[in-house]
Design an enzyme around this catalytic site. Structure first.
Site, PDB file in Angstrom:
ATOM      1  N   ASP A  72       5.616   2.756 -12.864  1.00  0.00           N
ATOM      2  CA  ASP A  72       6.858   2.943 -13.606  1.00  0.00           C
ATOM      3  C   ASP A  72       6.602   3.181 -15.086  1.00  0.00           C
ATOM      4  OD1 ASP A  72       8.362   2.571 -11.310  1.00  0.00           O
ATOM      5  OD2 ASP A  72       8.574   0.414 -11.631  1.00  0.00           O
ATOM      6  N   TYR A  84      -3.170  -5.317  -8.799  1.00  0.00           N
ATOM      7  CA  TYR A  84      -2.438  -5.322 -10.062  1.00  0.00           C
ATOM      8  C   TYR A  84      -2.664  -6.648 -10.778  1.00  0.00           C
ATOM      9  CZ  TYR A  84       0.477  -1.221  -8.898  1.00  0.00           C
ATOM     10  OH  TYR A  84       0.927   0.035  -8.605  1.00  0.00           O
TER      11      TYR A  84
END
Length: 280
Positions: free
Chosen positions: A55, A110
């Site tokens: 994003d 992540y």
């Protein structure tokens, strides 16, 4: 020949990784660099692809892109120098002709850095273990038509250099999934969610989706494949840009602290003067 490149990027100045019309994106800049140095003329013909989307404002150290080119030597020698300073390379690999960086990824990892320490790191780490395994993450992601079942391989929360850090590895993730997980863990750390709260949400108890934590603390650190990457150093301009950004942030942190301190000093001086004027 089809090549895979491992790349990193500083996400602040991109509208996400995926190509969007009239907006700056990571894919758009990488494709433009490839075209400028003659690696291909049409990304569709080259079957250009990323391992996954990130994003707006999300960073990466281990994103992977792949494309087919008739100029593999030029790609390895020149692409890193043509990329903008906020995108860099760390490795490359020759892959088979039908290689898909998204479908053939074995796992993705992540890391989320919390801007403020939520509090109880141990409680957060215990709660993070509830994410491990296959679960329905419908309440931990933005609504979509994708299958909400995801398999999380590992999840941990630890303190690192003054920051609280959430690290998670899964085969794949839903949109905003890691940031929603981070938001819930922060609530556990602050004592706003009890130990069973995450288990209840994974069981579908409740209708409200968990909000997403801010994107600036999130880094895609690795996408795993059953082959190694040959190391490829970032360009000098990318190295300089990272060093300059770090210096700039240190300066801004110091200046911000000075501004706060000096402003409070002025306020205290004025308050002291007012008290003197009020004396009989």
């Amino acid at each position: 020949m089809r090549l895979a490149f491992r790349i990193g990027y500083w996400g602040d100045d991109f509208y996400g990784s995926q190509v969007q019309p009239d907006l700056r994106t990571v894919e758009g800049d990488v494709i433009a660099a490839c075209i400028r140095i003659g690696l291909f003329s049409d990304p569709r013909d080259a079957r250009f692809a990323f391992a996954g989307r990130t994003d707006r404002g999300v960073h990466a150290a281990g994103q992977v892109c792949a494309f087919t080119t008739a100029e593999p030597e030029r790609a390895v020698a020149a692409l890193r120098f043509e990329l903008p300073a906020d995108i860099w390379t760390t490795g490359w690999a020759e892959v088979h002709d039908l290689f898909s960086p998204r479908k053939e990824a074995a796992a993705r990892t992540y890391r989320y850095y919390f801007v403020e320490h939520p509090g109880d790191t141990a409680a957060m780490d215990d709660a993070a273990q509830d994410f491990v395994g296959e679960h329905d993450f419908s309440l931990f992601s933005r609504q979509s038509e994708r299958d909400p079942l995801r398999h999380v391989m590992a999840a941990h929360v630890a303190d690192e250099d003054g920051f609280c850090v959430f690290t998670v590895t899964a085969e794949s993730f839903l949109w905003n999934m890691v940031r929603c997980m981070a938001f819930a863990l922060a609530a556990v750390g602050r004592g706003e969610m009890d130990a069973g709260g995450i288990r209840a949400l994974l069981a579908g108890e409740g209708t409200a989706r968990v909000p997403a934590a801010p994107p600036g603390g999130l880094i895609l650190t690795d996408v795993a494949y059953p082959f190694p990457f040959t190391p490829l150093l970032p360009s000098p301009k990318a190295e300089r840009a990272l060093a300059e950004r770090e210096q700039d942030f240190r300066l801004k942190k110091r200046v911000t602290a000075a501004l706060r301190g000096l402003s409070l000093d002025l306020l205290r001086e004025e308050q002291a003067d007012d008290k003197l004027r009020d004396l009989p």
